[in-house]
Design a protein around this motif. Structure first.
Motif, mmCIF file in Angstrom:
data_model
loop_
_atom_site.group_PDB
_atom_site.id
_atom_site.type_symbol
_atom_site.label_atom_id
_atom_site.label_comp_id
_atom_site.label_asym_id
_atom_site.label_seq_id
_atom_site.Cartn_x
_atom_site.Cartn_y
_atom_site.Cartn_z
ATOM 1 N N TYR A 1 1.384 77.943 -131.673
ATOM 2 C CA TYR A 1 1.915 76.571 -131.724
ATOM 3 C C TYR A 1 1.501 75.712 -130.544
ATOM 4 O O TYR A 1 2.289 74.962 -130.012
ATOM 5 C CB TYR A 1 3.447 76.569 -131.904
ATOM 6 C CG TYR A 1 3.856 77.020 -133.295
ATOM 7 C CD1 TYR A 1 3.882 76.106 -134.347
ATOM 8 C CD2 TYR A 1 4.169 78.343 -133.557
ATOM 9 C CE1 TYR A 1 4.216 76.510 -135.626
ATOM 10 C CE2 TYR A 1 4.501 78.762 -134.836
ATOM 11 C CZ TYR A 1 4.523 77.845 -135.868
ATOM 12 O OH TYR A 1 4.847 78.252 -137.131
ATOM 13 N N ASP A 2 0.265 75.859 -130.132
ATOM 14 C CA ASP A 2 -0.301 74.941 -129.144
ATOM 15 C C ASP A 2 -1.217 73.961 -129.868
ATOM 16 O O ASP A 2 -2.039 74.382 -130.690
ATOM 17 C CB ASP A 2 -1.127 75.709 -128.095
ATOM 18 C CG ASP A 2 -0.246 76.372 -127.060
ATOM 19 O OD1 ASP A 2 0.657 75.682 -126.534
ATOM 20 O OD2 ASP A 2 -0.449 77.569 -126.792
ATOM 21 N N PHE A 3 -1.071 72.687 -129.532
ATOM 22 C CA PHE A 3 -1.869 71.626 -130.154
ATOM 23 C C PHE A 3 -2.466 70.759 -129.061
ATOM 24 O O PHE A 3 -1.826 70.546 -128.029
ATOM 25 C CB PHE A 3 -0.985 70.765 -131.070
ATOM 26 C CG PHE A 3 -0.240 71.558 -132.106
ATOM 27 C CD1 PHE A 3 -0.774 71.750 -133.373
ATOM 28 C CD2 PHE A 3 0.988 72.143 -131.822
ATOM 29 C CE1 PHE A 3 -0.096 72.489 -134.332
ATOM 30 C CE2 PHE A 3 1.673 72.889 -132.768
ATOM 31 C CZ PHE A 3 1.131 73.065 -134.026
ATOM 32 N N HIS B 1 -10.480 69.903 -137.288
ATOM 33 C CA HIS B 1 -9.415 70.098 -136.304
ATOM 34 C C HIS B 1 -8.313 69.038 -136.479
ATOM 35 O O HIS B 1 -7.132 69.368 -136.584
ATOM 36 C CB HIS B 1 -10.044 70.003 -134.896
ATOM 37 C CG HIS B 1 -9.129 70.350 -133.778
ATOM 38 N ND1 HIS B 1 -8.514 71.581 -133.675
ATOM 39 C CD2 HIS B 1 -8.717 69.633 -132.696
ATOM 40 C CE1 HIS B 1 -7.756 71.603 -132.574
ATOM 41 N NE2 HIS B 1 -7.870 70.428 -131.967
ATOM 42 N N ASN C 1 -4.326 77.493 -131.235
ATOM 43 C CA ASN C 1 -4.169 78.948 -131.326
ATOM 44 C C ASN C 1 -3.007 79.286 -132.255
ATOM 45 O O ASN C 1 -2.429 78.396 -132.871
ATOM 46 C CB ASN C 1 -3.955 79.557 -129.927
ATOM 47 C CG ASN C 1 -2.726 78.958 -129.246
ATOM 48 O OD1 ASN C 1 -1.765 78.578 -129.913
ATOM 49 N ND2 ASN C 1 -2.767 78.861 -127.929
ATOM 50 N N ASN D 1 -1.634 66.360 -140.915
ATOM 51 C CA ASN D 1 -1.594 67.398 -141.947
ATOM 52 C C ASN D 1 -2.200 66.791 -143.204
ATOM 53 O O ASN D 1 -1.506 66.287 -144.071
ATOM 54 C CB ASN D 1 -0.159 67.860 -142.205
ATOM 55 C CG ASN D 1 -0.126 68.916 -143.303
ATOM 56 O OD1 ASN D 1 -1.173 69.355 -143.779
ATOM 57 N ND2 ASN D 1 1.055 69.310 -143.720
ATOM 58 N N ARG E 1 -4.332 72.296 -134.164
ATOM 59 C CA ARG E 1 -3.749 73.493 -133.567
ATOM 60 C C ARG E 1 -4.854 74.276 -132.868
ATOM 61 O O ARG E 1 -5.935 74.443 -133.418
ATOM 62 C CB ARG E 1 -3.141 74.311 -134.710
ATOM 63 C CG ARG E 1 -2.412 75.537 -134.296
ATOM 64 C CD ARG E 1 -1.652 76.017 -135.533
ATOM 65 N NE ARG E 1 -1.057 77.313 -135.296
ATOM 66 C CZ ARG E 1 0.060 77.709 -135.893
ATOM 67 N NH1 ARG E 1 0.677 76.915 -136.755
ATOM 68 N NH2 ARG E 1 0.533 78.901 -135.660
ATOM 69 N N THR F 1 -3.852 69.604 -138.271
ATOM 70 C CA THR F 1 -2.807 69.539 -137.232
ATOM 71 C C THR F 1 -3.278 69.762 -135.787
ATOM 72 O O THR F 1 -2.463 69.820 -134.878
ATOM 73 C CB THR F 1 -1.611 70.510 -137.507
ATOM 74 O OG1 THR F 1 -2.050 71.863 -137.299
ATOM 75 C CG2 THR F 1 -1.060 70.334 -138.909
#
Ligand SMILES: *Cc1c(COP(=O)(O)O)cnc(C)c1O
Length: 381
Positions: A231-233, A220, A228, A239, A226, A224
């Motif tokens: 673009y939810d983090f 995870h 979903n 990266n 993420r 990044t």
């Protein structure tokens, strides 16, 4: 010039790279990324593998997942490649530097026991380093040149003090200790696929582990964080992904991992046999209980000195042999001059200024090995 250590790309590397291009899967997802994770885990006896952009980023994300934070300390040996210490720094933490054993070149476990007993104290459920007031957050042994220290003993100490163990196994693919493979010991074990390692992906790394939750966190964080497709983090992730192109090369290499490690051991045996007659030198050590992966080979001078080493390397270069000195200890490196130390680190210093590494590519020929032997004999006269 016979090079020190160059990649051996005579397997299916080209075929797999072409497959990436034909399918357009050149980036961070693709069949080879999944495959290199599975293959690495399998070869090293671990349950899970998470591919990363390098060994260094693998160590950084592993330490982060293990809970290492700003201002804390991580125990490492001073005799290691700078990346071990840098990964600690990237967490905002500081390395606590330990000496190595003369006969294995791995971290001195007696010294870890002594220091934790005398220099650390528990406070509010944390283990605190008394002189700096910093929390001791993790233990990071290094499998130097593929030598695995007594990990059962290290894991026992870690358990007693509730410390996570992250193994820097960057150069240790194929090594074993007490019959166990390198993925079977530490909480997380990190490989490198840099170009000079036994198995390369051009560049890349791998975090191995056996705890699904912890490895899930590594995955995870390295991808990044993420949650979903929208673009939810949920964390400040990294990266640190390996690309499918790197993984394609890495998979072709891993298919030959056993052969490559055997060749490395053969090179070590060859040098040992042929150079044993030369006075005042010895070979790189392999500790008892360990089947070293013999990443690099070379000679250890009885009486060292950097000038002497430089002279021998220059002489060998003139004879068409690439030879080099090896890791300068971390406590002598500019970014770490003020890092806390345990003891005087004299073994690290005395090993460093006595080593000359010699050519050990897995593609080296018998003829080239003979040439190296002759040159070393002449250079040491
Ligand atoms: C090679 C190496 C690393 C770094 O790996 P990279 O893939 O080059 O980032 C870290 N630690 C040790 C002991 C190494 O030999």
């Amino acid at each position: 010039m016979i090079p020190l250590a160059v990649p051996n790309l005579t397997g299916r590397e080209r075929e797999y790279l072409n497959k990436c291009i034909d399918t357009t899967f050149v980036s961070s997802v693709g069949e080879f990324v999944n495959k290199i994770e599975e293959m690495s885990a399998e070869i090293c006896g671990a349950e899970y593998g998470v591919a990363t952009a390098s060994g260094t980023t693998g160590l950084h994300v592993a330490l982060t997942a293990a809970g290492v934070k700003q201002g804390e300390l991580v125990i490492i040996p001073s005799f290691t490649f700078i990346a071990t210490a840098n990964a600690v720094s990237h967490c905002g933490a500081l390395p606590w530097l330990f000496d190595i054993d003369e006969d294995s070149w791995t971290i001195n476990i007696d010294e870890i026991e002594r220091s934790l007993k005398e220099e650390a104290s528990p406070q509010d459920g944390k283990l605190i380093h008394k002189t700096t007031g910093r929390r001791i957050a993790a233990l990071m042994p290094v499998y130097t040149l593929g030598n695995v220290p007594d990990m059962d003993r290290i894991m026992k100490i870690a358990k007693d003090y509730k410390l996570p163990v992250i193994a820097d196994a960057a150069c240790a693919i194929g090594a074993k200790r007490d019959g166990k493979r390198i993925g079977e010991f530490a909480d997380l074990t990190v490989l490198s696929f840099n170009g000079n390692k036994t198995v390369t992906a051009g560049g890349g790394g791998m975090v191995l582990g056996n705890d699904g939750e912890l490895c899930g966190l590594v995955k995870h964080l390295s991808t990044t964080a993420r949650v979903n497709a929208e673009y939810d983090f949920d964390m400040a992730g990294f990266n640190y992904r390996m690309t499918n192109l790197q993984a394609a090369v890495g998979c072709a290499q891993l298919e030959r991992a056993e052969e490559f490690v055997e060749k490395k051991r053969e090179i070590r045996r060859f040098y040992a046999e042929k150079l044993s007659g030369i006075k005042d030198i010895s070979m790189f050590p392999v500790p008892e209980g360990c089947e070293s992966s013999c990443w690099f080979s070379g000679i250890v001078l009885k009486d060292g000195g950097l000038e002497k080493i430089r002279g021998i390397c220059a002489d060998l270069r003139n004879r068409g042999i690439e030879a080099r000195s090896f890791w300068k200890p971390i406590h002598l490196q500019k970014p770490y001059l003020s890092a806390p130390k345990s003891g005087d680190l004299k073994v690290s210093e005395s090993i460093w200024d006595r080593i000359v590494t010699l050519p050990c590519s897995t593609g080296i020929t018998d003829e080239e090995l003979e040439t190296v032997i002759e040159a070393v004999g002449a250079a040491l006269k």
